[in-house]
Design an enzyme around this catalytic site. Structure first.
Site, PDB file in Angstrom:
ATOM      1  N   TYR A   1       0.843  -1.194   0.000  1.00  0.00           N
ATOM      2  CA  TYR A   1       0.000   0.000   0.000  1.00  0.00           C
ATOM      3  C   TYR A   1       0.877   1.242   0.000  1.00  0.00           C
ATOM      4  O   TYR A   1       2.039   1.208   0.414  1.00  0.00           O
ATOM      5  CB  TYR A   1      -0.947   0.028   1.205  1.00  0.00           C
ATOM      6  CG  TYR A   1      -0.270   0.170   2.542  1.00  0.00           C
ATOM      7  CD1 TYR A   1       0.064   1.429   3.051  1.00  0.00           C
ATOM      8  CD2 TYR A   1       0.033  -0.948   3.322  1.00  0.00           C
ATOM      9  CE1 TYR A   1       0.683   1.564   4.284  1.00  0.00           C
ATOM     10  CE2 TYR A   1       0.653  -0.819   4.554  1.00  0.00           C
ATOM     11  CZ  TYR A   1       0.975   0.436   5.030  1.00  0.00           C
ATOM     12  OH  TYR A   1       1.598   0.561   6.248  1.00  0.00           O
ATOM     13  N   CYS A   2       0.300   2.348  -0.476  1.00  0.00           N
ATOM     14  CA  CYS A   2       0.906   3.671  -0.331  1.00  0.00           C
ATOM     15  C   CYS A   2      -0.066   4.508   0.495  1.00  0.00           C
ATOM     16  O   CYS A   2      -0.785   3.957   1.332  1.00  0.00           O
ATOM     17  CB  CYS A   2       1.221   4.292  -1.687  1.00  0.00           C
ATOM     18  SG  CYS A   2      -0.211   4.549  -2.763  1.00  0.00           S
ATOM     19  N   PHE A   3      -0.122   5.799   0.288  1.00  0.00           N
ATOM     20  CA  PHE A   3      -0.979   6.605   1.154  1.00  0.00           C
ATOM     21  C   PHE A   3      -2.459   6.402   0.850  1.00  0.00           C
ATOM     22  O   PHE A   3      -3.262   6.150   1.746  1.00  0.00           O
ATOM     23  CB  PHE A   3      -0.626   8.094   1.052  1.00  0.00           C
ATOM     24  CG  PHE A   3      -1.425   8.948   1.997  1.00  0.00           C
ATOM     25  CD1 PHE A   3      -1.279   8.797   3.369  1.00  0.00           C
ATOM     26  CD2 PHE A   3      -2.338   9.881   1.526  1.00  0.00           C
ATOM     27  CE1 PHE A   3      -2.033   9.566   4.255  1.00  0.00           C
ATOM     28  CE2 PHE A   3      -3.090  10.655   2.399  1.00  0.00           C
ATOM     29  CZ  PHE A   3      -2.935  10.497   3.765  1.00  0.00           C
TER      30      PHE A   3
ATOM     31  N   SER B   1       1.380   2.882  -5.277  1.00  0.00           N
ATOM     32  CA  SER B   1       1.067   1.451  -5.183  1.00  0.00           C
ATOM     33  C   SER B   1       1.019   0.816  -6.562  1.00  0.00           C
ATOM     34  O   SER B   1       1.559  -0.274  -6.787  1.00  0.00           O
ATOM     35  CB  SER B   1      -0.287   1.249  -4.488  1.00  0.00           C
ATOM     36  OG  SER B   1      -0.229   1.567  -3.126  1.00  0.00           O
TER      37      SER B   1
END
Length: 362
Positions: free
Chosen positions: A94-96, A102
């Site tokens: 995951y990213c933000f 992502s």
């Protein structure tokens, strides 16, 4: 090929390995237990790309990112992800927000034959989920509060109960002015995330009740949620009662003997006692105003003498003097006042052994 997921509950209940590709500065502000941070772009790159995005738009920012992370550096980061994925084949990334970072990571891994599903919505969605679940659990789960004066070994009882949540363990702090531990505390966000996960795991186990220790609003610098503070003040209580002599022994173990072993692991055997001594003296100084000048000087002198004897021959017995005074003259009156303000029903009251037997009998 596994699909991307939005089953956040399953991720946390199963301790699913998570790969966080946000920048280190984002990870430091808040993350989840056991998560690994292997960033797509580092802090400086993120800063430059952010400026580019604001001034020239998304495509220019993407182009700059591809320029900054290319060649050997791109291969190095890809290799780190590959190694992580081989060790955690059931993981997710995951990213933000579950967006471009992502998807870029996912695409790069796909180029080398790795199926890397992502968490839909990213960190922001996971964090929102945990906040909502934490408040729902606090409001709806039956809590019981373990009380007792300092040195009653409440935390030891908590650690032995499968239906308990160790708030001090989550905060990496012993919960008093002398409670600091080497390694520091988690960020407030990390503490809340860990607390929420502990709550939803207890809910899944369907216990008759959940046991927590009677804590003030702060455990070190970790702030208990307001809703949990209110519950601790009003829910049924179980009270441990132990003699002053017994509590002096437990406090000696918890403040001096046990911490020395922790400090040795962090600083080495040679420097451990000095580091611990400095911290104990600093802790004493932090409560100087509440102790009063004369009593503070007396206790500080006793502590210094005990540390000197310990450094000379390893004997810790002299620590009992300042611990005895600290418990009898400082902590006990403060605890008695706080207990008088608690509203919850008393379910049981007895020695530590009796309380443990009561808890185990249900």
């Amino acid at each position: 090929m596994r699909d991307d997921t939005c089953d956040y509950l399953s991720l946390f209940l199963n301790d699913t390995p998570l790969l966080d590709v946000r920048a280190p500065v984002e990870f430091a502000k808040g993350a989840f237990p056991g998560t690994t941070n292997l960033a797509l772009i580092n802090d400086e790159e993120r800063h430059r790309i952010g400026i580019c995005y604001k001034q020239h738009g998304q495509q220019a920012a993407i182009d700059l990112g591809n320029t900054l992370v290319c060649g050997e550096e791109r291969e190095r980061r890809l290799y780190a992800w590959q190694q992580w994925w081989q060790a955690n084949p059931n993981g997710y990334l995951y990213c933000f927000r579950g967006g471009l970072r992502s998807q870029t990571t996912q695409a790069w891994l796909r180029e080398i034959g790795i199926d890397a599903p992502l968490v839909t919505g990213g960190y922001k969605a996971l964090r929102r989920f945990l906040i909502d679940e934490m408040e729902a659990c606090i409001a709806n789960l039956p809590l019981e509060v373990l009380c007792g004066r300092t040195g009653c070994a409440k935390t030891r009882v908590i650690e032995q109960q499968p239906n308990a949540i160790d708030l001090e363990g989550l905060a990496h702090h012993r919960g008093s002015s002398f409670g600091r531990r080497p390694g520091g505390q988690p960020s407030q966000i990390d503490f809340e995330n860990s607390l929420s996960i502990a709550l939803i795991k207890q809910r899944a186990a369907q216990p008759v009740s959940i046991l927590v220790e009677d804590e003030s609003k702060l455990i070190g610098r970790c702030h208990l949620p307001f809703s949990l503070q209110d519950q601790i003040k009003s829910q049924p209580r179980i009270i441990i009662e132990e003699s002053l002599e017994s509590r002096v022994q437990v406090t000696l173990e918890d403040y001096v003997i046990g911490p020395l072993q922790e400090y040795a692991r962090y600083f080495g055997e040679h420097d451990a006692l000095k580091q611990l001594g400095d911290e104990l003296l600093a802790s004493m100084d932090r409560i100087r105003r509440r102790l009063g000048g004369i009593r503070h000087q007396q206790l500080r002198q006793q502590l210094q003498e005990a540390l000197a004897v310990q450094a000379n021959c390893g004997n810790t017995e002299l620590h009992r003097e300042w611990i005895h005074s600290l418990l009898a003259d400082y902590y006990d009156p403060m605890y008695d006042y706080m207990l008088s303000r608690r509203a919850g029903t008393i379910l049981f009251q007895g020695s530590r052994a009796e309380v443990s037997a009561f808890l185990n009998s249900r």
